[in-house]
Design a protein around this motif. Structure first.
Motif, mmCIF file in Angstrom:
data_model
loop_
_atom_site.group_PDB
_atom_site.id
_atom_site.type_symbol
_atom_site.label_atom_id
_atom_site.label_comp_id
_atom_site.label_asym_id
_atom_site.label_seq_id
_atom_site.Cartn_x
_atom_site.Cartn_y
_atom_site.Cartn_z
ATOM 1 N N UNK A 72 0.817 -1.207 0.000
ATOM 2 C CA UNK A 72 0.000 0.000 0.000
ATOM 3 C C UNK A 72 0.856 1.266 0.000
ATOM 4 N N UNK A 73 1.762 1.379 0.946
ATOM 5 C CA UNK A 73 2.469 2.631 1.160
ATOM 6 C C UNK A 73 3.495 2.939 0.070
ATOM 7 N N UNK A 74 4.051 1.917 -0.565
ATOM 8 C CA UNK A 74 5.014 2.138 -1.658
ATOM 9 C C UNK A 74 4.389 1.946 -3.034
ATOM 10 N N UNK A 75 3.105 1.663 -3.072
ATOM 11 C CA UNK A 75 2.409 1.558 -4.352
ATOM 12 C C UNK A 75 2.657 0.277 -5.118
ATOM 13 N N UNK A 76 3.082 -0.782 -4.420
ATOM 14 C CA UNK A 76 3.323 -2.040 -5.133
ATOM 15 C C UNK A 76 2.046 -2.559 -5.798
ATOM 16 N N UNK A 77 0.930 -2.448 -5.101
ATOM 17 C CA UNK A 77 -0.301 -3.070 -5.614
ATOM 18 C C UNK A 77 -0.754 -2.439 -6.933
ATOM 19 N N UNK A 78 -0.585 -1.161 -7.074
ATOM 20 C CA UNK A 78 -1.071 -0.461 -8.270
ATOM 21 C C UNK A 78 -0.013 -0.365 -9.367
ATOM 22 N N UNK A 79 1.158 -0.979 -9.152
ATOM 23 C CA UNK A 79 2.238 -0.871 -10.136
ATOM 24 C C UNK A 79 1.850 -1.358 -11.535
ATOM 25 N N UNK A 80 1.108 -2.458 -11.704
ATOM 26 C CA UNK A 80 0.801 -2.917 -13.068
ATOM 27 C C UNK A 80 0.064 -1.886 -13.913
ATOM 28 N N UNK A 81 -0.866 -1.160 -13.304
ATOM 29 C CA UNK A 81 -1.600 -0.145 -14.061
ATOM 30 C C UNK A 81 -0.782 1.145 -14.182
ATOM 31 N N UNK A 82 -0.079 1.506 -13.116
ATOM 32 C CA UNK A 82 0.714 2.742 -13.142
ATOM 33 C C UNK A 82 1.810 2.669 -14.201
ATOM 34 N N UNK A 83 2.500 1.548 -14.259
ATOM 35 C CA UNK A 83 3.563 1.396 -15.239
ATOM 36 C C UNK A 83 2.969 1.227 -16.633
ATOM 37 N N UNK A 84 1.794 0.613 -16.716
ATOM 38 C CA UNK A 84 1.112 0.540 -18.009
ATOM 39 C C UNK A 84 0.836 1.916 -18.572
ATOM 40 N N UNK A 85 0.472 2.844 -17.700
ATOM 41 C CA UNK A 85 0.232 4.212 -18.163
ATOM 42 C C UNK A 85 1.524 4.909 -18.565
ATOM 43 N N UNK A 86 2.670 4.471 -18.036
ATOM 44 C CA UNK A 86 3.961 5.011 -18.473
ATOM 45 C C UNK A 86 4.317 4.513 -19.879
ATOM 46 N N UNK A 87 3.931 3.290 -20.168
ATOM 47 C CA UNK A 87 4.209 2.710 -21.490
ATOM 48 C C UNK A 87 3.244 3.245 -22.546
ATOM 49 N N UNK A 88 2.033 3.573 -22.139
ATOM 50 C CA UNK A 88 0.977 3.949 -23.081
ATOM 51 C C UNK A 88 1.385 4.992 -24.111
ATOM 52 N N UNK A 89 2.034 6.106 -23.735
ATOM 53 C CA UNK A 89 2.395 7.101 -24.745
ATOM 54 C C UNK A 89 3.361 6.574 -25.797
ATOM 55 N N UNK A 90 4.168 5.565 -25.429
ATOM 56 C CA UNK A 90 5.156 5.025 -26.359
ATOM 57 C C UNK A 90 4.514 4.166 -27.441
ATOM 58 N N UNK A 91 3.288 3.730 -27.209
ATOM 59 C CA UNK A 91 2.586 2.917 -28.213
ATOM 60 C C UNK A 91 1.313 3.604 -28.688
ATOM 61 N N UNK A 92 1.183 4.883 -28.381
ATOM 62 C CA UNK A 92 0.039 5.651 -28.878
ATOM 63 C C UNK A 92 -1.278 5.242 -28.253
ATOM 64 N N UNK A 93 -1.279 5.067 -26.930
ATOM 65 C CA UNK A 93 -2.497 4.670 -26.225
ATOM 66 C C UNK A 93 -2.800 5.660 -25.115
ATOM 67 N N UNK A 94 -4.056 5.937 -24.908
ATOM 68 C CA UNK A 94 -4.463 6.761 -23.779
ATOM 69 C C UNK A 94 -4.327 5.948 -22.499
ATOM 70 N N UNK A 95 -4.262 6.625 -21.350
ATOM 71 C CA UNK A 95 -4.156 5.897 -20.080
ATOM 72 C C UNK A 95 -5.337 4.957 -19.852
ATOM 73 N N UNK A 96 -5.117 3.974 -18.982
ATOM 74 C CA UNK A 96 -6.193 3.077 -18.586
ATOM 75 C C UNK A 96 -6.437 1.909 -19.520
ATOM 76 N N UNK A 97 -5.515 1.646 -20.446
ATOM 77 C CA UNK A 97 -5.735 0.560 -21.402
ATOM 78 C C UNK A 97 -4.611 -0.482 -21.401
ATOM 79 N N UNK A 98 -3.587 -0.272 -20.595
ATOM 80 C CA UNK A 98 -2.444 -1.193 -20.561
ATOM 81 C C UNK A 98 -2.193 -1.636 -19.131
ATOM 82 N N UNK A 99 -2.016 -2.932 -18.965
ATOM 83 C CA UNK A 99 -1.632 -3.489 -17.679
ATOM 84 C C UNK A 99 -0.331 -4.255 -17.884
#
Length: 421
Positions: A72-99
């Protein structure tokens, strides 16, 4: 190819001019590199300098001191979606579509089976059933293996075709099509917009493997209406050996995405431990099990080389995927020019298309005794790779490969082949 017609000093001087004008040149300092020419980033990207310190912090502080609190405190649980949103711009995707999570292989299986299940929703049963899956016949073997398994599991017939044959092969029997954006062996770039449109015209679903394109060239998933896509992160995204892959599910398809691997972390209420499965909303329904935190957070740190992300095609402050693509094409053009100048006539043949619209970020050269040639190149500090039976493969990662590297690689190749006769 011709005999050596340009002295090394001429091409070396030209390389120096190109490097001096390179707007991405400063990015090289963000990687841990040595004096070798590293042209194998299409297999394993170089180590970003930000990763060791971040991993040390994760291990010693987040795991060692905070322990379970870090979910919880270091954000481990939400990492799959958070990092997906970091990748999204590199593949031309809006946030919320990559895990992010699992391997490319696992995500290919999820995507193909889910695509077939979505096709089932509109076709019913009997004679109108879409009972065929098309797969790129030239694909990396694992994609073919997984497509064949998905076909068996869903009661479909698998039909291998080349990407050029896809439009003619499509029909009302087609449920899903699995294609590679860039051919791993030759570096050929396939026409994602046109092929996706053809798949949609036939009423089927398109699944794209982006392993050899994401981070090297524009993909524009949202713009071209791609249904599902998968990719690895250890090549041009520099996430490290075995770093987790990612799964893209177009936003309007997410409510219909029916994963064949429903795990506890993709449940709508994962900590309720409900024996009945209820999928989460949005991209998280592509998750399966507990995230691989060490690899995942190494990947997150690796993405810092791009900056903080951005809108549309932006890959971060001062770095756009368009500028990366421009340098990639300039590097590969220059490499072919140097090879033509340095390599004895008839010793190699490029199987990578000359046309920019058909070229990824690598050059593949057919060469007799290619395995032995590559061993000799590596011994001399030029690191590419060999693909059976006769292909020398050179990958160009624009974030850290220079024009001087490119000239040196071609020169050493020419010298090596000259010595071998």
């Amino acid at each position: 190819m011709s005999d050596i017609t340009a002295p090394s000093t001429e091409l070396a001087s030209l390389a120096a001019e190109f490097d001096a004008a390179d707007e991405l040149a400063a990015l090289r300092a963000r990687f841990v590199l040595d004096d070798a020419v590293y042209l194998d980033g299409n297999s394993l990207g170089a180590l970003p300098a930000s990763v060791p310190g971040r991993l040390a912090d994760v291990v010693h502080r987040e795991w060692g001191e905070m322990r379970i609190r870090s979910w919880d405190e270091s954000g481990w649980w939400t990492a799959p979606e958070r990092i997906g949103d970091r990748i999204a711009p590199l593949v031309g995707a809006a946030p919320g579509q990559i895990v992010v999570g699992d391997s490319t292989s696992v995500n290919v299986f999820k995507a193909v089976v889910a695509a077939v299940r979505m096709a089932d929703e509109g076709s019913g049963s009997g004679d109108g059933r879409r009972d065929e899956i098309l797969v790129d016949a030239t694909t990396f073997p694992t994609d073919g293996y997984l497509a064949e398994s998905a076909a068996r599991m869903t009661g479909r017939t698998l039909r291998p075709v080349t990407p050029a044959e896809v439009p003619a092969a499509l029909g009302d029997r087609t449920a899903a099509v699995l294609l590679n954006h860039v051919d791993y062996r030759s570096g050929r770039l396939h026409d994602l917009p046109a092929l996706t449109a053809a798949v949609h015209e036939a009423g089927a679903y398109a699944v794209w493997d982006l392993c050899h394109s994401a981070g090297a060239l524009p993909v524009d998933l949202d713009e071209h209406g791609v249904d599902l896509a998968v990719g690895c992160t250890y090549k041009y995204l520099n996430g490290g050996p075995g770093s987790p892959a990612y799964l893209y599910v177009r936003r309007d398809l997410q409510p219909r995405f029916d994963s064949p691997l429903p795990g506890w972390t993709s449940h709508a209420a994962p900590f309720a431990m409900d024996p009945a499965y209820q999928p989460a909303a949005g991209a998280p329904r592509g998750r399966v099990g507990t995230p691989d935190i060490l690899s995942m957070l190494a990947l997150e740190a690796a993405l810092d080389v791009w900056g903080g992300g951005g809108d549309g095609g932006s890959a971060g402050a001062g770095v756009t995927i368009e500028s990366v693509r421009a340098k990639s094409l300039a590097l590969t053009d220059f490499f072919l020019r140097c090879v033509s100048a340095y390599v004895p006539e008839g010793r190699v043949e490029s199987i990578t298309p000359v046309a920019h619209a058909e070229r990824g970020s690598q050059i593949a050269l057919r060469c007799d005794d290619a395995g032995d040639v590559m061993k000799r190149l590596i011994h001399q500090g030029v690191i590419g790779d060999f693909r059976h039976p006769d292909v020398l493969r050179f990958g160009f990662t624009p974030l850290y490969v220079t024009f001087a590297d490119t000239e040196r690689a071609a020169r050493v190749l020419g010298e090596t082949l000259g010595e071998m006769g």
